[in-house]
Structure formats: structure tokens, C-alpha cells
Scaffold this active site. Structure first.
Site, PDB file in Angstrom:
ATOM      1  N   ASP A 112       0.847  -1.327  -0.034  1.00 58.60           N
ATOM      2  CA  ASP A 112       0.090  -0.080   0.172  1.00 58.60           C
ATOM      3  C   ASP A 112       0.753   1.193  -0.054  1.00 58.60           C
ATOM      4  O   ASP A 112       1.313   1.594   0.952  1.00 58.60           O
ATOM      5  CB  ASP A 112      -0.783   0.072   1.287  1.00 58.60           C
ATOM      6  CG  ASP A 112      -1.843   1.120   1.288  1.00 58.60           C
ATOM      7  OD1 ASP A 112      -2.024   1.861   0.210  1.00 58.60           O
ATOM      8  OD2 ASP A 112      -2.612   1.144   2.397  1.00 58.60           O
ATOM      9  N   ASP A 345      -2.035   5.525  -5.575  1.00 61.18           N
ATOM     10  CA  ASP A 345      -2.247   4.506  -4.381  1.00 61.18           C
ATOM     11  C   ASP A 345      -2.506   3.090  -4.848  1.00 61.18           C
ATOM     12  O   ASP A 345      -3.572   2.785  -5.417  1.00 61.18           O
ATOM     13  CB  ASP A 345      -3.408   5.097  -3.742  1.00 61.18           C
ATOM     14  CG  ASP A 345      -3.529   4.678  -2.301  1.00 61.18           C
ATOM     15  OD1 ASP A 345      -2.780   3.684  -2.096  1.00 61.18           O
ATOM     16  OD2 ASP A 345      -4.564   4.983  -1.546  1.00 61.18           O
TER      17      ASP A 345
END
Length: 548
Positions: A112, A345
Site C-alpha cells: 500500500d 495509491d
């Protein structure tokens, strides 16, 4: 869970996070990192206080000349890097990490770039999703090298019985509590840790989760690994401890149609560089607008490319201009990049853009296809009908608009080129194919468009926009690189595992028996620094003779 910031973060503050199924427009709940006086404290976990680990013996052919201002790099590219597989989670991609000694235990973690910290369940966590997760809890009693970080050892969390404790909460109700811990830690394959990957093991700080709620309980991956531009992340720690030559990493996502505890291969991660063996186009670079925190790009334009003949999913421009149409989505560039900006992201499943684009996108869609835009409603379509939908082309500001390298922006896939962008032909074109932004639900046998126009400021290029590209997150040089790829780990797996698997051969010597695939990363011409040549008036052959 997926991390999504609402403001540009300071380097020591944890991001706001949201679930996969909730739009980032929902009001965020800031993660709580508590201090002894119960006030919010900095979410700062300084791995750098750990002892340095010895660097692995590896080739050193990295960049020899680069500056933050974007001067041309020369001298070779990233020969010292580690490649590992990625697997398909529930709307996410995860890596396998191995922790502890003498026998490393596996945990799986969502990769992440929207988060800073690494955490996963450990014993004696109770009701922490073990029946849903890929692995049992990390058993701290089985590792002789495991230790909890004491309150006196740079603890920025809450001191509980001389243990450093911190927590993170999410707007839809998910949360976790963890004890700051330290152990030997490295990435490797799913089935077993490979000998060469053990060379990248370091003493690394992570959160040993003792309590979970919400989506963290039911996700497939055990935990989460923050990959932002932050000092606590694994790539940065590997770099400062001498294991990696460069402070960068790349991720390449493909989409598996299923997921399981046994793992479904869905991509590649390279720590310390980019593994170009699986690239189908050169790496081109966009400017990273933030010095630290989240990787942020500047979106200049959005186009819809529609062709009934080639159905290309690449940024490559068809040679016959009659084969396609390119429709500009009218946009207010200032609003589109406002606030926190547009971040890349990997922990956000879908793509979220500024709300001001909604009507202009619908108009461009109608112009390109002749049909009304279905917004985000589930529709019944065939694979061929999906393939006929437009490819979304996102133009990103170039890292170096006046680079002196020898790549022609009108010929190299991934550059905007002078026909599309006369003033900045080296801008990056990111192609998001309909196979990636249209999500298929095998239960309903329907597709849903996962491009949302909901943001009041900035936006997120999520995992569906990243798919089909190897993306280099280069904190060292303040840039984000894009190369097209099928993201197939098997294409590099054979070379990676040369010499491995023979139990009768000593594992420390087995890797010396065969040569791997040559790792020349760019053409000879790309590695020539012409300003160093003896005779600047000589012809090209003379230049090369003196340079080489």
C-alpha cells in the site's frame, strides 16, 4: 482496507484510511497514535535506530549521475534489486513476507503506497481473522530474534507495561491495535523463502497486531505493508542499511479472476529498482510533486481513445490515424490537482477523480461511443463489448521536459509526443484499458465502471489504473516511472530461481553455479554522457569509441 489521505501529510503523520467499498469522499477518521498524556502524538516509528545489517554481495551497476533537478542519468540502471511475486487479494494485491529466526514464518501483507506502516496479527491475538487470512498468526515464541520495542527505545505511541503500543482507525469502523516490535524480515515467494532473498533480511520494525475490527478481520491478506515515501517503510530501510543501492521500488499489477488462500499470482514487485525483463515499453517518468509522504503526480489532460479496429490497450499511437478517435475531456486543471493533489495509491482498488470532471467526461463518452455513460451502475456486457469501450488516456507532467537522453518522444510508447502535446512532448501518457476500469462480477455476470468522479479536491489513481504497467516509485529522484507490461511473474521466475531447489547442494554455493539472464537495462547509446567525450565535433562513431 485502503489508505487515502485527505491532506498532504507531514513525513511523520500516518494517513487517513478508508475501506475498499467506501468512496474516499466519506468523512475521514484520523488514526489515533496516543501518547502517555492521551494526546495525539506523531506516528513516528524510527527504524533507523536499529543496528545496520550487512549488505548482500551483489553487482553494483546503478545510476552514477542524477540530481533532483532532473539532469540526465547515465552509467547503467539498478543492477542491485530484489524481485518478488505479488498475489491477488480481495480487491488488493499482497506480498509474502518472512519473519523471524531460525525458521522464518510467513505473513501476507497488502502492498500500500498510501500507508506508512507495516502490521500483521501476532500471538496472542484473539479473533483476528485467522479463519479468513492466508496464514496463522505470527508466533513470537518461535523466533529467537523477536523483541518488543521498549518505551525507552524511541517509542512515539502509548506506553503500556513498558511496551510501545500504537493503533490505527478507519472511517468505516475498522481499526487495529499493535505492539511496536522488531525482528528479521524480508520478502520472498509464497511457498518458501528463497536462499537469495534471505540476503535481503534486515532487523525491521513493524506492528504486532493484538486486536482487529472490521475489514481487517475478513480480508485475505494477514496485514498491511506501508510503501509510501516515509522513513519507516521497508524499501527505505533496505536502502539505508546497504541492502539496496537505490531508494526506490516498482510494482506491476495484473488482475486474477479469483483469489484463494493458496495464492493467485497477480504481479511483480522489485525492491531497489525495476526489473525490465517483463517490460513491453521503455520506462518513462512523471514528476513526483511531493518530497515525501504520498507519491503525487500532476494530471494535465484526460482523453478517451476509441477505435473499432485495433482495440489497443497500449499508450502506443496507431500509425494509421483513421483507425481511432481521441476525445479530450474538458477539465479545470487547477481543481483537478487541488488540495493533496492526485496520488498513485496501490492500496485503493478503484480510481477517484475530481467531481468537476463528471459532466465533461459523460459528454466526451457520448461523443466517443455514441452511447450514454452508465456511470457506476452494473451492466450486462460481453467481453467483446467491453473491449470496444474507450481507453482512458491520462496525461501526466513529465519528470524532465527537456531531457537530453536519446529517446524520441514521438516514437517511444508512453510519451505524449509533439502531435498531442507540442509544448511538452515528454509528458507521460498512462493508458487505462476498459478491461481494467470495468470490473467483472462472476456472480452477477455483470460489469461495473470503477472510475469515480467524487472528489472535492485532488484524486487517486488506484490499482485499476496501475494495472498493465510496471510503476517505479522513485523517492530517491522524486519521480514516478511507467512502463507497459503484462506483469507476469512467470516471465522472470525461471531466471530468478536459477540454482535453487536442489536439496543436495549447499544453499550458499548453489547460486554460483550458473549465470542468470544478462541485466543490460538500456541501449548503449542511452549510457553515453556526450559532455564527457574528448572531441565534441567528432562523428557519432568517434563519440562512442571515446565514451566506451
Amino acid at each position: 482496507p485502503t489508505a487515502y489521505p485527505t491532506t498532504a501529510p507531514p513525513t511523520t503523520t500516518s494517513p487517513t484510511t478508508l475501506p475498499l467499498t467506501v468512496s474516499p469522499t466519506d468523512p475521514p477518521t484520523l488514526p489515533q497514535i496516543e501518547s502517555e498524556n492521551n494526546e495525539q502524538a506523531e506516528a513516528h516509528l524510527p527504524n533507523s535506530v536499529d543496528d545496520d545489517d550487512g549488505a548482500p554481495e551483489s553487482s553494483s551497476g546503478g545510476v552514477t549521475g542524477s540530481t533532483p533537478e532532473g539532469n540526465t542519468m547515465h552509467g547503467g540502471l539498478y543492477n542491485s534489486f530484489q524481485t518478488a511475486p505479488l498475489s491477488q487479494g480481495v480487491g488488493t494485491h499482497y506480498a509474502s513476507v518472512w519473519i523471524g529466526t531460525p525458521t522464518p514464518q510467513r505473513s501476507t501483507v497488502i502492498v500500500d503506497t498510501g500507508s506508512h506502516f507495516t502490521a500483521f496479527p501476532c500471538t496472542p491475538c484473539i479473533d483476528c481473522g485467522e479463519i479468513y487470512h492466508t496464514d496463522n498468526y505470527f508466533d513470537t515464541s518461535l523466533s529467537v530474534s523477536y523483541e518488543e520495542v521498549s518505551c525507552a527505545d524511541h517509542c512515539s505511541g502509548k506506553c503500556v507495561n513498558n511496551h510501545c503500543q500504537f493503533s490505527q482507525s478507519y472511517s468505516e469502523g475498522s481499526s487495529w491495535i499493535a505492539t511496536l516490535s522488531r525482528d528479521h524480515f524480508f520478502c520472498s515467494s509464497e511457498a518458501k523463502p528463497l536462499p537469495q532473498d534471505k540476503e535481503y533480511s534486515i532487523s525491521f520494525r513493524f506492528g504486532c497486531q493484538t486486536h482487529l475490527t472490521g475489514l481487517f478481520n475478513k480480508q485475505l491478506a494477514d496485514g498491511i505493508m506501508g510503501m509510501s515515501a516515509h522513513e519507516t517503510t521497508l524499501p527505505h530501510q533496505l536502502n539505508i542499511k546497504g541492502k539496496l543501492e537505490h531508494d526506490m521500488f516498482s510494482m506491476c499489477f495484473s488482475r486474477g479472476l479469483s483469489h484463494s488462500k493458496e495464492g493467485v499470482s497477480a504481479g511483480i514487485m522489485a525492491l531497489g529498482g525495476a526489473d525490465t525483463r517483463h517490460h513491453t515499453s521503455p520506462m518513462v517518468y512523471a514528476r513526483n510533486m511531493k518530497a515525501s509522504g504520498w507519491y503525487t503526480v500532476f494530471v494535465k489532460n484526460i482523453y478517451l481513445r476509441h477505435d473499432d479496429v485495433l482495440r489497443s490497450t497500449s499508450a502506443e499511437t496507431p500509425k494509421n490515424l483513421r483507425d481511432y478517435t481521441l476525445t479530450l475531456v474538458s477539465a479545470d486543471v487547477g481543481r483537478m490537482n487541488s488540495g493533496k493533489g492526485v496520488i498513485v495509491d496501490s492500496g485503493t482498488t478503484d480510481t477517484y477523480l475530481h467531481s468537476s470532471l463528471r459532466s465533461s467526461f459523460a459528454k466526451a463518452w457520448k461523443e466517443a461511443t455514441g452511447n450514454e455513460w452508465s456511470k457506476n451502475k452494473a451492466v450486462t456486457m460481453t467481453e467483446d463489448e467491453v473491449a470496444e469501450l474507450p481507453t482512458i488516456m491520462i496525461q501526466l507532467e513529465a519528470f524532465d521536459s527537456k531531457s537530453s537522453d536519446m529517446m524520441d518522444p514521438n516514437e517511444v510508447v508512453g510519451f505524449a509526443g509533439s502531435d498531442l502535446s507540442r509544448d511538452s512532448p515528454r509528458d507521460v501518457l498512462l493508458a487505462v484499458s476498459p478491461q481494467h476500469y470495468m470490473e467483472y462480477d462472476p456472480q452477477s455476470e455483470q460489469y461495473t465502471n470503477r472510475i469515480y468522479f467524487t472528489e472535492s479536491s485532488g484524486g487517486v489513481l488506484g490499482a485499476n489504473a496501475m494495472m498493465g504497467h510496471d510503476i517505479l516509485f522513485d523517492w530517491e529522484n522524486k519521480r514516478v516511472g511507467f512502463a507497459e507490461s503484462q506483469c507476469d511473474y512467470s516471465s522472470v521466475d525461471e531466471a530468478i530461481e536459477v540454482g535453487v531447489g536442489n536439496s543436495d547442494v549447499d544453499e550458499h554455493n548453489s547460486l554460483d553455479c550458473e549465470l542468470g539472464v544478462p541485466s543490460i537495462k538500456s541501449s548503449c547509446l542511452d549510457n553515453v554522457k556526450f559532455s564527457d567525450c574528448v572531441d565534441p565535433d567528432a562523428d557519432l562513431v568517434s563519440h562512442l569509441f571515446h565514451a566506451l
